[in-house]
Write a protein that holds these residues in place. Structure first.
Motif, PDB file in Angstrom:
ATOM      1  N   UNK A 114       0.976  -1.270   0.018  1.00 46.24           N
ATOM      2  CA  UNK A 114      -0.120  -0.154  -0.148  1.00 46.24           C
ATOM      3  C   UNK A 114       0.739   1.311  -0.135  1.00 46.24           C
ATOM      4  N   UNK A 115       0.359   2.142  -0.615  1.00 43.04           N
ATOM      5  CA  UNK A 115       1.214   3.439  -0.693  1.00 43.04           C
ATOM      6  C   UNK A 115       1.780   4.044   0.406  1.00 43.04           C
ATOM      7  N   UNK A 116       1.007   4.202   1.406  1.00 37.43           N
ATOM      8  CA  UNK A 116       1.372   4.854   2.563  1.00 37.43           C
ATOM      9  C   UNK A 116       2.294   4.035   3.314  1.00 37.43           C
ATOM     10  N   UNK A 117       2.089   2.915   3.232  1.00 30.94           N
ATOM     11  CA  UNK A 117       3.345   1.904   3.962  1.00 30.94           C
ATOM     12  C   UNK A 117       4.341   2.197   3.257  1.00 30.94           C
ATOM     13  N   UNK A 118       4.578   1.664   1.777  1.00 32.89           N
ATOM     14  CA  UNK A 118       5.636   2.031   1.071  1.00 32.89           C
ATOM     15  C   UNK A 118       6.299   3.373   1.282  1.00 32.89           C
ATOM     16  N   UNK A 119       5.687   4.430   1.607  1.00 32.10           N
ATOM     17  CA  UNK A 119       6.097   5.799   1.663  1.00 32.10           C
ATOM     18  C   UNK A 119       6.841   5.681   2.960  1.00 32.10           C
ATOM     19  N   UNK A 120       6.247   5.214   4.023  1.00 31.09           N
ATOM     20  CA  UNK A 120       6.695   5.135   5.387  1.00 31.09           C
ATOM     21  C   UNK A 120       8.131   4.299   5.306  1.00 31.09           C
ATOM     22  N   UNK A 121       8.150   3.239   4.361  1.00 31.77           N
ATOM     23  CA  UNK A 121       9.121   2.241   4.712  1.00 31.77           C
ATOM     24  C   UNK A 121      10.399   3.007   3.908  1.00 31.77           C
ATOM     25  N   UNK A 122      10.321   3.954   2.795  1.00 24.86           N
ATOM     26  CA  UNK A 122      11.267   4.582   2.269  1.00 24.86           C
ATOM     27  C   UNK A 122      11.785   5.822   3.153  1.00 24.86           C
ATOM     28  N   UNK A 123      10.918   6.196   3.701  1.00 29.00           N
ATOM     29  CA  UNK A 123      11.189   7.553   4.727  1.00 29.00           C
ATOM     30  C   UNK A 123      11.883   6.852   5.790  1.00 29.00           C
ATOM     31  N   UNK A 124      11.549   5.568   6.328  1.00 32.60           N
ATOM     32  CA  UNK A 124      12.466   5.321   7.625  1.00 32.60           C
ATOM     33  C   UNK A 124      13.699   4.975   6.970  1.00 32.60           C
TER      34      UNK A 124
END
Length: 195
Positions: A114-124
């Protein structure tokens, strides 16, 4: 001259291509299976690489004859993954390609997450700033091996599909890139090749 220079845009899968997050995904499925009273086998899970959570949940319900709504399973797994993922965000070698071309070519992430989880993973993991777009499973109606994820990436970057190069680690994704008319690098069997 790098072999990547001839492409106008680069598209990266996330799990298993940029980040070694597959152990967290499997652990989340194990936790979900335990909580709902069934088992998942690691070899079976790896055969589903690149498949969005909801499709994996639908397959589990069908194959195991579970009396559970697939969306309920998928939501549980997603919540479990959110708690587990930060311990499993090791960068993989092809991150170096993204770092080399950041700001020089349009780049996107096309993932079954999911986009929000992917973005969070990339940010972290300190990678989000490298990419112009993140296209997750919630942005397309047909998931890998359908080409929609990668075609949407190309559309957002305003680059024709045949001028895009995809980096993938799973058969579903490799098939999706081929269906999109894009060249693809199988990161499991190819070296980074930036020299």
């Amino acid at each position: 001259m790098s072999r990547y220079d001839k492409y106008e845009a680069l598209i990266f899968d996330l799990d298993g291509t940029l980040l070694d997050s597959m152990p967290a995904h499997f652990a989340a499925w194990q936790q979900t299976a335990t909580d709902f009273g069934f088992e998942v086998d690691e070899s079976w899970y790896h055969s589903r690489g690149g498949s969005p959570t909801i499709l994996t949940a639908q397959t589990l319900v069908k194959e195991l004859g579970l009396a559970i709504e697939p969306q309920t399973l998928a939501d549980h797994k997603t919540q479990s993954f959110k708690h587990l993922m930060e311990a499993h965000l090791e960068q993989l070698p092809f991150v170096e390609v993204a770092k080399r071309y950041a700001g020089k070519k349009p780049m996107a992430v096309g993932t079954g997450t999911l986009t929000d989880i992917a973005a969070r993973m990339l940010e972290k993991s300190g990678l989000l700033h490298l990419f112009d777009h993140v296209v997750g499973a919630d942005q397309v109606s047909a998931h890998k091996p359908a080409p929609d994820t990668f075609l949407h990436c190309a559309q957002l970057m305003n680059v024709s599909p045949e001028k895009c190069l995809v980096f993938e680690d799973a058969i579903f994704g490799i098939d999706a890139a081929a269906a999109a008319g894009m060249d693809v690098i199988d990161v499991r069997v190819t070296d980074v090749g930036l020299d």
